[in-house]
Write a protein that holds these residues in place. Structure first.
Motif, PDB file in Angstrom:
ATOM      1  N   SER A 290      10.841  71.178  64.327  1.00  0.00           N
ATOM      2  CA  SER A 290      12.058  71.044  63.025  1.00  0.00           C
ATOM      3  C   SER A 290      13.151  70.326  63.973  1.00  0.00           C
ATOM      4  CB  SER A 290      12.611  72.268  62.574  1.00  0.00           C
ATOM      5  OG  SER A 290      13.150  73.096  63.715  1.00  0.00           O
ATOM      6  N   SER A 291      14.057  69.825  62.876  1.00  0.00           N
ATOM      7  CA  SER A 291      15.092  69.146  63.601  1.00  0.00           C
ATOM      8  C   SER A 291      15.769  69.938  64.455  1.00  0.00           C
ATOM      9  CB  SER A 291      15.977  68.271  62.447  1.00  0.00           C
ATOM     10  OG  SER A 291      16.604  69.370  61.702  1.00  0.00           O
ATOM     11  N   SER A 292      16.166  70.985  64.096  1.00  0.00           N
ATOM     12  CA  SER A 292      17.076  72.062  64.834  1.00  0.00           C
ATOM     13  C   SER A 292      16.680  72.383  66.178  1.00  0.00           C
ATOM     14  CB  SER A 292      17.158  73.570  63.890  1.00  0.00           C
ATOM     15  OG  SER A 292      16.119  74.063  63.749  1.00  0.00           O
ATOM     16  N   ASP A 293      15.252  72.240  66.281  1.00  0.00           N
ATOM     17  CA  ASP A 293      14.856  72.425  67.790  1.00  0.00           C
ATOM     18  C   ASP A 293      14.986  71.231  68.773  1.00  0.00           C
ATOM     19  OD1 ASP A 293      13.811  74.935  67.083  1.00  0.00           O
ATOM     20  OD2 ASP A 293      12.017  74.206  66.187  1.00  0.00           O
ATOM     21  N   MET A 294      15.201  70.231  67.966  1.00  0.00           N
ATOM     22  CA  MET A 294      15.270  68.731  68.678  1.00  0.00           C
ATOM     23  C   MET A 294      16.631  68.410  69.130  1.00  0.00           C
ATOM     24  SD  MET A 294      12.738  66.872  66.279  1.00  0.00           S
ATOM     25  CE  MET A 294      12.684  65.122  67.202  1.00  0.00           C
ATOM     26  N   MET A 295      17.316  69.453  69.886  1.00  0.00           N
ATOM     27  CA  MET A 295      18.671  69.225  70.410  1.00  0.00           C
ATOM     28  C   MET A 295      18.762  69.196  71.853  1.00  0.00           C
ATOM     29  SD  MET A 295      20.480  68.076  68.036  1.00  0.00           S
ATOM     30  CE  MET A 295      21.843  68.102  68.908  1.00  0.00           C
ATOM     31  N   THR A 296      17.786  69.533  72.606  1.00  0.00           N
ATOM     32  CA  THR A 296      17.750  69.677  74.081  1.00  0.00           C
ATOM     33  C   THR A 296      16.794  68.638  74.820  1.00  0.00           C
ATOM     34  OG1 THR A 296      18.096  72.001  73.970  1.00  0.00           O
ATOM     35  CG2 THR A 296      17.282  71.353  75.893  1.00  0.00           C
ATOM     36  N   ILE A 297      17.235  67.871  75.706  1.00  0.00           N
ATOM     37  CA  ILE A 297      16.790  67.015  76.433  1.00  0.00           C
ATOM     38  C   ILE A 297      16.676  67.442  77.846  1.00  0.00           C
ATOM     39  CG2 ILE A 297      16.617  64.524  77.236  1.00  0.00           C
ATOM     40  CD1 ILE A 297      17.801  63.681  74.233  1.00  0.00           C
ATOM     41  N   THR A 298      15.523  67.068  78.698  1.00  0.00           N
ATOM     42  CA  THR A 298      15.545  67.458  80.129  1.00  0.00           C
ATOM     43  C   THR A 298      15.559  65.987  80.732  1.00  0.00           C
ATOM     44  OG1 THR A 298      14.472  69.363  79.716  1.00  0.00           O
ATOM     45  CG2 THR A 298      14.226  68.578  82.033  1.00  0.00           C
ATOM     46  N   VAL A 299      16.455  65.797  81.699  1.00  0.00           N
ATOM     47  CA  VAL A 299      16.353  64.671  82.563  1.00  0.00           C
ATOM     48  C   VAL A 299      15.816  65.041  84.122  1.00  0.00           C
ATOM     49  CG1 VAL A 299      17.717  62.964  83.940  1.00  0.00           C
ATOM     50  CG2 VAL A 299      18.005  63.599  81.503  1.00  0.00           C
ATOM     51  N   ILE A 300      14.805  64.693  84.503  1.00  0.00           N
ATOM     52  CA  ILE A 300      14.113  64.956  85.646  1.00  0.00           C
ATOM     53  C   ILE A 300      14.536  63.940  86.856  1.00  0.00           C
ATOM     54  CG2 ILE A 300      11.980  65.371  86.854  1.00  0.00           C
ATOM     55  CD1 ILE A 300      12.331  67.081  84.487  1.00  0.00           C
ATOM     56  N   GLY A 301      15.237  64.353  87.656  1.00  0.00           N
ATOM     57  CA  GLY A 301      15.964  63.722  88.716  1.00  0.00           C
ATOM     58  C   GLY A 301      17.395  63.467  88.603  1.00  0.00           C
ATOM     59  N   SER A 302      18.010  63.508  89.739  1.00  0.00           N
ATOM     60  CA  SER A 302      19.776  63.497  89.493  1.00  0.00           C
ATOM     61  C   SER A 302      20.387  62.477  90.294  1.00  0.00           C
ATOM     62  CB  SER A 302      20.189  65.094  90.108  1.00  0.00           C
ATOM     63  OG  SER A 302      19.970  65.174  91.583  1.00  0.00           O
ATOM     64  N   GLY A 303      19.414  61.274  90.621  1.00  0.00           N
ATOM     65  CA  GLY A 303      20.116  60.181  91.128  1.00  0.00           C
ATOM     66  C   GLY A 303      20.927  59.408  90.131  1.00  0.00           C
ATOM     67  N   LEU A 304      21.079  57.996  90.424  1.00  0.00           N
ATOM     68  CA  LEU A 304      21.966  57.073  89.512  1.00  0.00           C
ATOM     69  C   LEU A 304      21.565  57.042  88.263  1.00  0.00           C
ATOM     70  CD1 LEU A 304      24.392  55.084  89.044  1.00  0.00           C
ATOM     71  CD2 LEU A 304      22.793  53.433  90.013  1.00  0.00           C
ATOM     72  N   ILE A 305      20.137  56.849  87.938  1.00  0.00           N
ATOM     73  CA  ILE A 305      19.459  56.671  86.874  1.00  0.00           C
ATOM     74  C   ILE A 305      19.383  58.048  85.882  1.00  0.00           C
ATOM     75  CG2 ILE A 305      17.631  55.887  85.434  1.00  0.00           C
ATOM     76  CD1 ILE A 305      19.118  53.749  86.596  1.00  0.00           C
ATOM     77  N   GLY A 306      19.132  58.981  86.734  1.00  0.00           N
ATOM     78  CA  GLY A 306      19.155  60.238  85.894  1.00  0.00           C
ATOM     79  C   GLY A 306      20.575  60.719  85.592  1.00  0.00           C
ATOM     80  N   ARG A 307      21.528  60.459  86.255  1.00  0.00           N
ATOM     81  CA  ARG A 307      22.978  60.665  85.836  1.00  0.00           C
ATOM     82  C   ARG A 307      23.212  60.088  84.739  1.00  0.00           C
ATOM     83  NH1 ARG A 307      26.359  61.630  91.580  1.00  0.00           N
ATOM     84  NH2 ARG A 307      24.743  63.036  92.672  1.00  0.00           N
ATOM     85  N   SER A 308      22.966  58.748  84.690  1.00  0.00           N
ATOM     86  CA  SER A 308      23.435  57.815  83.623  1.00  0.00           C
ATOM     87  C   SER A 308      22.707  58.201  82.336  1.00  0.00           C
ATOM     88  CB  SER A 308      23.054  56.299  83.955  1.00  0.00           C
ATOM     89  OG  SER A 308      23.782  55.805  85.096  1.00  0.00           O
ATOM     90  N   TRP A 309      21.655  58.685  82.359  1.00  0.00           N
ATOM     91  CA  TRP A 309      20.675  58.957  81.104  1.00  0.00           C
ATOM     92  C   TRP A 309      21.365  60.340  80.727  1.00  0.00           C
ATOM     93  CZ3 TRP A 309      18.332  56.597  77.915  1.00  0.00           C
ATOM     94  CH2 TRP A 309      17.230  55.532  78.535  1.00  0.00           C
ATOM     95  N   ALA A 310      21.720  61.410  81.486  1.00  0.00           N
ATOM     96  CA  ALA A 310      22.574  62.372  81.162  1.00  0.00           C
ATOM     97  C   ALA A 310      23.791  62.059  80.376  1.00  0.00           C
ATOM     98  CB  ALA A 310      22.898  63.299  82.410  1.00  0.00           C
ATOM     99  N   MET A 311      24.484  61.179  81.050  1.00  0.00           N
ATOM    100  CA  MET A 311      25.783  60.751  80.275  1.00  0.00           C
ATOM    101  C   MET A 311      25.610  60.485  78.881  1.00  0.00           C
ATOM    102  SD  MET A 311      27.749  59.361  83.607  1.00  0.00           S
ATOM    103  CE  MET A 311      29.085  58.752  82.573  1.00  0.00           C
ATOM    104  N   VAL A 312      24.675  59.406  78.746  1.00  0.00           N
ATOM    105  CA  VAL A 312      24.262  58.804  77.311  1.00  0.00           C
ATOM    106  C   VAL A 312      23.882  59.994  76.349  1.00  0.00           C
ATOM    107  CG1 VAL A 312      22.542  57.409  76.442  1.00  0.00           C
ATOM    108  CG2 VAL A 312      23.555  56.535  78.305  1.00  0.00           C
TER     109      VAL A 312
END
Length: 322
Positions: free
Chosen positions: A2-24
């Motif tokens: 459901s749409s209520s379940d679609m609110m958590t995203i996991t980012v694998i890797g904490s380098g430059l790109i991973g951090r940027s994705w997290a911010m986005v």
């Protein structure tokens, strides 16, 4: 799911790109879990992101409707993969650009998530059929290739695996649009995707022109930054041609197509980018303009990001994607 379940995203890797994705993603109101297999690295990433968000807010360049404090509250760091993947509907991998590493990561992820969780890779050059070759349920897999730095350069290339379901591409496209990125869909995989193939063509001809003594390193960069780049920051090559002839694209090609074909036949072979005297001359010329020591490069990167920040603001104000 459901749409209520679609609110958590996991980012694998904490380098430059991973951090940027997290911010986005947090700018769009999503709860984001950053995972790194090196203990303590995800916590460091969260702290660094918090500082960046505050700086962006002070500069009035923070994306989204939430404050920096609210966005940071949506972010958490994790050293345990299972914990980081809990409740996620979308996983964005951003680890080293090594095929075996990425394949191993996705094998581990697949054992811990349901079949409806979308698996996405940030790879810039590895085709999905290779990245996801060890995944059992490949219909939920795709590449979401960002442009560095993703927070300021919003393009994302969505590249399907041959087995990717249409609904997965639709969900990824909707997600990227919702968080303020500019997604483009490729209908099939190809080496280099679209952006890197166009970039490679520019790099190759620029390199040949400098190597052949036609133009200097400084001036070929000006050809782009003060010439083509001025237009391409707002409209692409197709629209540029469409606007540069009285009756549009067909008229343009009738007028200039022959000349373009003639020039293309004069292009030389793929250049050697290292190991030759000519290549070394180009490197030396570039290093005279900007010394390769870290402090000089870091200063130019900071300047680049400031300029991109200003350009992103200008494009937003003028509705550049309309």
């Amino acid at each position: 799911m459901s749409s209520s379940d679609m609110m958590t995203i996991t980012v694998i890797g904490s380098g430059l790109i991973g951090r940027s994705w997290a911010m986005v993603f947090v700018s769009g109101g999503y709860s984001v879990k950053i995972y790194d297999n090196q203990p303590g690295e995800s916590a460091k990433a969260v702290a660094a992101i918090g500082k960046q968000l505050e700086e962006l807010q002070e500069a009035k360049m923070l994306r989204g409707q939430l404050t920096a404090t609210q966005q940071l509250a949506l972010l958490s760091g994790h050293d345990e993969l299972a914990e980081a993947l809990q409740s996620a509907f979308f996983v964005q991998e951003s680890v080293f650009e090594q095929l075996e590493v990425k394949q191993s990561v996705f094998r581990d992820i697949e054992r811990l998530v349901g079949d409806d969780v979308i698996l996405s890779s940030s790879t810039s050059c590895l085709v999905p059929s290779k990245v996801f070759s060890t995944v059992q349920h490949r219909s939920r897999c795709l590449v979401s290739h960002p442009v560095n730095p993703p927070y300021y350069v919003k393009l994302v290339e969505l590249v399907p695996h041959p087995e990717t379901a249409a609904a997965v591409m639709d969900t990824a496209h909707s997600l990227m649009t919702e968080v303020g990125q500019a997604p483009v869909r490729l209908t099939k995989e190809i080496d280099g995707f679209a952006l890197n193939r166009v970039q490679a063509a520019i790099i190759a001809e620029s390199w040949r022109l400098v190597q052949d003594g036609v133009i200097s390193v400084k001036d070929i960069d000006l050809v782009m930054s003060e010439g083509l780049g001025m237009r391409y920051a707002f409209i692409g090559p197709m629209e540029t041609m469409h606007l540069n002839a009285p009756a549009g694209l067909e008229d343009y090609m009738q007028r200039y197509g022959g000349g373009i074909r003639r020039m293309l036949t004069s292009f030389g072979p793929v250049p050697d980018f290292s190991g030759t005297e000519g290549a070394q001359r180009i490197v030396d010329e570039m290093c005279q303009l900007i010394p390769p020591e870290r402090q000089h490069l870091s200063a130019r990167v900071e300047r680049r990001d400031e300029l991109l920040m200003g350009l992103a603001k200008l494009k937003k104000e003028h509705g550049a994607q309309e």
